[in-house]
Write a protein that holds these residues in place. Sequence first.
Motif, short mmCIF file in Angstrom:
data_model
loop_
_atom_site.label_atom_id
_atom_site.label_comp_id
_atom_site.label_asym_id
_atom_site.label_seq_id
_atom_site.Cartn_x
_atom_site.Cartn_y
_atom_site.Cartn_z
N ALA A 174 0.83 -1.21 0.00
CA ALA A 174 0.00 0.00 0.00
C ALA A 174 0.86 1.26 0.00
O ALA A 174 0.52 2.27 -0.63
CB ALA A 174 -0.93 -0.01 1.22
N SER A 175 2.00 1.21 0.68
CA SER A 175 2.91 2.36 0.69
C SER A 175 3.60 2.53 -0.65
O SER A 175 3.84 3.67 -1.10
CB SER A 175 3.94 2.19 1.81
N CYS A 176 3.91 1.43 -1.31
CA CYS A 176 4.45 1.52 -2.67
C CYS A 176 3.43 2.17 -3.60
O CYS A 176 3.78 3.00 -4.45
CB CYS A 176 4.82 0.13 -3.19
N GLU A 177 2.17 1.80 -3.44
CA GLU A 177 1.12 2.41 -4.25
C GLU A 177 1.03 3.90 -3.98
O GLU A 177 0.84 4.70 -4.91
CB GLU A 177 -0.22 1.74 -3.96
N LEU A 178 1.18 4.30 -2.73
CA LEU A 178 1.18 5.73 -2.39
C LEU A 178 2.24 6.46 -3.21
O LEU A 178 1.95 7.51 -3.82
CB LEU A 178 1.47 5.88 -0.89
N LEU A 179 3.45 5.92 -3.25
CA LEU A 179 4.54 6.60 -3.95
C LEU A 179 4.34 6.56 -5.45
O LEU A 179 4.64 7.54 -6.15
CB LEU A 179 5.87 5.98 -3.55
N GLY A 180 3.84 5.44 -5.96
CA GLY A 180 3.59 5.35 -7.39
C GLY A 180 2.57 6.35 -7.89
O GLY A 180 2.68 6.88 -9.00
N ASN A 181 1.58 6.64 -7.04
CA ASN A 181 0.50 7.55 -7.44
C ASN A 181 0.76 9.00 -7.03
O ASN A 181 0.01 9.90 -7.43
CB ASN A 181 -0.82 7.09 -6.82
N ALA A 182 1.79 9.23 -6.24
CA ALA A 182 2.03 10.57 -5.71
C ALA A 182 2.42 11.54 -6.82
O ALA A 182 3.32 11.27 -7.61
CB ALA A 182 3.12 10.53 -4.65
N ASP A 183 1.72 12.65 -6.86
CA ASP A 183 2.08 13.76 -7.75
C ASP A 183 1.81 15.04 -6.98
O ASP A 183 0.67 15.51 -6.90
CB ASP A 183 1.27 13.70 -9.04
N LEU A 184 2.85 15.57 -6.37
CA LEU A 184 2.72 16.73 -5.48
C LEU A 184 2.99 18.05 -6.19
O LEU A 184 3.04 19.11 -5.54
CB LEU A 184 3.69 16.58 -4.29
N ARG A 185 3.16 18.02 -7.51
CA ARG A 185 3.56 19.23 -8.23
C ARG A 185 2.58 20.37 -8.04
O ARG A 185 2.99 21.54 -8.01
CB ARG A 185 3.73 18.90 -9.72
N ARG A 186 1.31 20.06 -7.91
CA ARG A 186 0.30 21.12 -7.80
C ARG A 186 0.45 21.93 -6.51
O ARG A 186 -0.10 23.04 -6.41
CB ARG A 186 -1.11 20.52 -7.86
N TYR A 187 1.15 21.41 -5.52
CA TYR A 187 1.28 22.12 -4.25
C TYR A 187 2.45 23.09 -4.23
O TYR A 187 2.50 23.98 -3.37
CB TYR A 187 1.47 21.12 -3.10
N LEU A 188 3.40 22.94 -5.12
CA LEU A 188 4.67 23.63 -4.97
C LEU A 188 4.59 25.13 -5.23
O LEU A 188 5.22 25.92 -4.53
CB LEU A 188 5.73 22.99 -5.87
N ALA A 189 3.86 25.53 -6.24
CA ALA A 189 3.84 26.94 -6.62
C ALA A 189 3.27 27.83 -5.52
O ALA A 189 3.61 29.02 -5.43
CB ALA A 189 3.05 27.12 -7.91
N SER A 190 2.40 27.28 -4.69
CA SER A 190 1.74 28.09 -3.67
C SER A 190 2.53 28.16 -2.37
O SER A 190 2.13 28.89 -1.45
CB SER A 190 0.35 27.53 -3.37
N LEU A 191 3.65 27.44 -2.27
CA LEU A 191 4.41 27.45 -1.02
C LEU A 191 5.02 28.83 -0.79
O LEU A 191 5.70 29.38 -1.66
CB LEU A 191 5.52 26.39 -1.06
#
Length: 281
Positions: free
Chosen positions: A194-211
């Motif tokens: 399940a943790s491998c699936e988390l990493l495979g599906n992770a796409d955090l790019r949408r959060y970066l510009a607003s930091l």
Amino acid sequence: MNEAVRYQTFQTSDGCSIAYSLREAPNPEAPRLVLIHSLALDASIWDGVASKLSDQASILAYDCRGHGRSDRRAGSFTAELFARDLLELLDHVGWPTAAIAGCSMGGCVAQAFAGLYPARAAALALIDTTTWYGEDAPKAWRERAEAARSKGLAGMVDFQVTRWFSDAFRATHPELVRAMAQVFLANDLDCYAASCELLGNADLRRYLASLDIPVTVIVGEEDYATPVEAARELHAAILGSTLTILRGARHLTPIECPDRIAWELLALLQRIHPRQARAGL
């Protein structure tokens, strides 16, 4: 795990028991720092770093769900779910804000947390991590989970330790290498998948510009799991971030380079708490 560290537990809103340790700094005005570990390990990856920071910051370290002493109930794991767990843990210990440091998987969780709950993140340290593993990531991470089921974790551990640590570190610190291998071997296979699936599906790019907080990106020069190029992309995507490349180190720099990671975290804390952190630099 370091048995000298006292762990407590709390229950998330969906009934998951999370194990955590809280080390309060002598100065009640000291900065607050959360430490999030990497895939298939636990909070003990931070023991060396935390011991060097305990006089300068209050430190909250915990085992993500499915890992370590926390509940091992596999489900649909996502970076956003793990970020919600952290939000609830912060509420539980009464911390309105904190600097968040995450290594590898923990860095993905840190990015999701800062994106979803910006008022609660005072700063980010993104260590040996990435914002996205690429188009082929879901397939690649499923294959890793399938390899664990077919070979067993014992069939993967030798490969893992060579990715985690440089040749020199493995030769000079066999006790730490063995300790991390034992943590890895103790994983539940369903939670690992399940943790491998988390990493495979992770796409955090949408959060970066607003930091809009201090961010430091740190990577081992020889990190093959989340290489220097991934760190450069993170750094380029986050306005005002700093980038540090640790010569000769691989994927688990909090273990391989605790002095340097502690120094970099103090430098990050100084950007939000200059008077409290200055004495540690």
